[in-house]
Scaffold this motif. Sequence first.
Motif, PDB file in Angstrom:
ATOM      1  N   ALA A  38       0.835  -1.126  -0.219  1.00  0.00           N
ATOM      2  CA  ALA A  38      -0.085   0.091   0.049  1.00  0.00           C
ATOM      3  C   ALA A  38       0.818   1.199   0.078  1.00  0.00           C
ATOM      4  N   THR A  39       2.242   1.203  -0.073  1.00  0.00           N
ATOM      5  CA  THR A  39       3.098   2.331  -0.116  1.00  0.00           C
ATOM      6  C   THR A  39       2.529   3.360  -0.899  1.00  0.00           C
ATOM      7  N   ASP A  40       2.206   3.063  -2.112  1.00  0.00           N
ATOM      8  CA  ASP A  40       1.962   3.896  -3.281  1.00  0.00           C
ATOM      9  C   ASP A  40       0.384   4.245  -3.347  1.00  0.00           C
ATOM     10  N   ALA A  41      -0.426   3.800  -2.305  1.00  0.00           N
ATOM     11  CA  ALA A  41      -1.940   3.699  -2.577  1.00  0.00           C
ATOM     12  C   ALA A  41      -2.530   4.906  -1.927  1.00  0.00           C
ATOM     13  N   ALA A  42      -2.493   6.142  -2.276  1.00  0.00           N
ATOM     14  CA  ALA A  42      -2.903   7.350  -1.523  1.00  0.00           C
ATOM     15  C   ALA A  42      -4.266   7.269  -0.772  1.00  0.00           C
ATOM     16  N   ALA A  43      -5.094   6.640  -1.644  1.00  0.00           N
ATOM     17  CA  ALA A  43      -6.420   6.501  -1.076  1.00  0.00           C
ATOM     18  C   ALA A  43      -6.709   5.556  -0.077  1.00  0.00           C
ATOM     19  N   VAL A  44      -5.640   4.688   0.442  1.00  0.00           N
ATOM     20  CA  VAL A  44      -5.960   3.577   1.215  1.00  0.00           C
ATOM     21  C   VAL A  44      -5.137   3.527   2.335  1.00  0.00           C
ATOM     22  N   GLU A  45      -6.036   3.580   3.560  1.00  0.00           N
ATOM     23  CA  GLU A  45      -5.256   3.521   4.932  1.00  0.00           C
ATOM     24  C   GLU A  45      -5.363   2.133   5.510  1.00  0.00           C
ATOM     25  N   VAL A  46      -4.221   1.732   5.649  1.00  0.00           N
ATOM     26  CA  VAL A  46      -4.059   0.181   6.174  1.00  0.00           C
ATOM     27  C   VAL A  46      -4.165   0.216   7.800  1.00  0.00           C
ATOM     28  N   ARG A  47      -4.945  -0.748   8.359  1.00  0.00           N
ATOM     29  CA  ARG A  47      -4.994  -1.004   9.798  1.00  0.00           C
ATOM     30  C   ARG A  47      -5.030  -2.296  10.165  1.00  0.00           C
ATOM     31  N   ALA A  48      -4.618  -2.621  11.385  1.00  0.00           N
ATOM     32  CA  ALA A  48      -4.545  -4.077  11.778  1.00  0.00           C
ATOM     33  C   ALA A  48      -5.405  -4.203  12.898  1.00  0.00           C
ATOM     34  N   ILE A  49      -6.280  -5.458  13.104  1.00  0.00           N
ATOM     35  CA  ILE A  49      -7.188  -5.359  14.182  1.00  0.00           C
ATOM     36  C   ILE A  49      -6.721  -6.750  14.951  1.00  0.00           C
ATOM     37  N   ALA A  50      -7.233  -6.890  16.146  1.00  0.00           N
ATOM     38  CA  ALA A  50      -7.257  -8.139  17.000  1.00  0.00           C
ATOM     39  C   ALA A  50      -8.531  -8.760  16.843  1.00  0.00           C
ATOM     40  N   CYS A  51      -8.762  -9.812  15.596  1.00  0.00           N
ATOM     41  CA  CYS A  51      -9.994 -10.337  15.422  1.00  0.00           C
ATOM     42  C   CYS A  51     -11.119  -9.556  14.745  1.00  0.00           C
ATOM     43  N   GLN A  52     -11.569 -10.431  13.571  1.00  0.00           N
ATOM     44  CA  GLN A  52     -12.600  -9.712  12.891  1.00  0.00           C
ATOM     45  C   GLN A  52     -14.097 -10.581  12.997  1.00  0.00           C
ATOM     46  N   SER A  53     -13.945 -11.735  13.768  1.00  0.00           N
ATOM     47  CA  SER A  53     -14.793 -12.551  14.101  1.00  0.00           C
ATOM     48  C   SER A  53     -15.095 -13.192  12.659  1.00  0.00           C
ATOM     49  N   ALA A  54     -14.001 -13.392  11.942  1.00  0.00           N
ATOM     50  CA  ALA A  54     -14.094 -14.345  10.569  1.00  0.00           C
ATOM     51  C   ALA A  54     -13.001 -15.337  10.454  1.00  0.00           C
ATOM     52  N   CYS A  55     -12.988 -15.987  12.023  1.00  0.00           N
ATOM     53  CA  CYS A  55     -11.832 -17.041  11.999  1.00  0.00           C
ATOM     54  C   CYS A  55     -11.980 -18.011  10.852  1.00  0.00           C
ATOM     55  N   SER A  56     -13.059 -18.550  10.803  1.00  0.00           N
ATOM     56  CA  SER A  56     -13.362 -19.842  10.190  1.00  0.00           C
ATOM     57  C   SER A  56     -12.869 -19.552   8.497  1.00  0.00           C
ATOM     58  N   ARG A  57     -12.621 -18.485   8.193  1.00  0.00           N
ATOM     59  CA  ARG A  57     -12.211 -18.212   6.708  1.00  0.00           C
ATOM     60  C   ARG A  57     -10.855 -17.257   6.833  1.00  0.00           C
ATOM     61  N   ALA A  58     -10.046 -17.592   7.872  1.00  0.00           N
ATOM     62  CA  ALA A  58      -8.757 -16.904   7.957  1.00  0.00           C
ATOM     63  C   ALA A  58      -8.091 -16.891   6.901  1.00  0.00           C
ATOM     64  N   CYS A  59      -7.134 -16.046   6.448  1.00  0.00           N
ATOM     65  CA  CYS A  59      -6.940 -14.875   6.805  1.00  0.00           C
ATOM     66  C   CYS A  59      -7.993 -13.803   6.215  1.00  0.00           C
ATOM     67  N   SER A  60      -8.245 -12.717   7.189  1.00  0.00           N
ATOM     68  CA  SER A  60      -9.342 -12.041   6.531  1.00  0.00           C
ATOM     69  C   SER A  60      -9.090 -10.429   6.593  1.00  0.00           C
ATOM     70  N   ALA A  61      -9.799  -9.809   5.814  1.00  0.00           N
ATOM     71  CA  ALA A  61      -9.678  -8.587   5.500  1.00  0.00           C
ATOM     72  C   ALA A  61     -11.041  -7.551   5.387  1.00  0.00           C
ATOM     73  N   THR A  62     -11.226  -6.477   5.905  1.00  0.00           N
ATOM     74  CA  THR A  62     -12.320  -5.746   5.265  1.00  0.00           C
ATOM     75  C   THR A  62     -12.027  -4.512   4.937  1.00  0.00           C
ATOM     76  N   VAL A  63     -12.557  -3.763   3.845  1.00  0.00           N
ATOM     77  CA  VAL A  63     -12.452  -2.480   3.397  1.00  0.00           C
ATOM     78  C   VAL A  63     -13.878  -1.531   3.648  1.00  0.00           C
ATOM     79  N   ALA A  64     -13.638  -0.615   4.041  1.00  0.00           N
ATOM     80  CA  ALA A  64     -14.743   0.146   4.482  1.00  0.00           C
ATOM     81  C   ALA A  64     -14.461   1.902   4.401  1.00  0.00           C
TER      82      ALA A  64
END
Lengths: 135, 135
Positions: A38-64
């Motif tokens: 994401a280094t050059d993706a000015a429109a994207v802010e990256v965050r990390a979270i401790a659990c998104q409650s999608a454990c059965s389909r790890a690894c998971s990500a969300t965009v919002a």
Amino acid sequence: MAGTITTLTICRTCRPEGAAADAEPAGSVLVRAVARAATDAAAVEVRAIACQSACSRACSATVAAAGKFSYVIGNLVPEDAADLVAFAEAHAAAVDGVPPWRSRPERIRKNTIARVPPPGADHPLVERLEPAGDA
Amino acid sequence: MAGTITTLTICRTCRPEGAAADAEPAGSVLVRAVARAATDAAAVEVRAIACQSACSRACSATVAAAGKFSYVIGNLVPEDAADLVAFAEAHAAAVDGVPPWRSRPERIRKNTIARVPPPGADHPLVERLEPAGDA
């Protein structure tokens, strides 16, 4: 709301089923890969979270982003980092947060777990209902 | 943001695997059941959507409110309507949209597919990352 910032959140505690309990979580590896991608993706802010409650389909990500559809993606591996960032950029560019089909990398399309409509906003896909009695 | 309205969106096109193609979609039945169950839920606004991209876990629902975590719930049947509304009310009452464990009906807890952190908002569960180079 095209041109706004999209938040791409990666679960850093995700461990795919069968992964060694004493190894670094695959989610943490994905977090680093996405931060690099994401280094050059000015429109994207990256965050990390401790659990998104999608454990059965790890690894998971969300965009919002405020006022837009958000998406949940699963079954991700570090090699998906660039596709994830590309999808987040397409989300940022889409007025309603629904990227055109051709803007969605195949790995993202195939591993989309859900999309969440924006709260309180009108959208052609969404119909508002009045609470009903026994009618 | 406690006390705000939570949007509860039901997929009206959801058909569980194996459902007859010529029958009314189970999602539409769920929409009606939820609209009835929400009659007295002043903090909950019910909407219907044509597909939430959670087809493999039909029927599905989402709860969302501006600035809060949103949730995706799957494997729902019409008998879950009251539990869904109770969960949406707990979501509306929770400042960050994360209802206390005891406020989540068991059927909802067991069928939570994912939660999506609010975009651009600070939260103890979420860590903001700066895009990295090769570091």
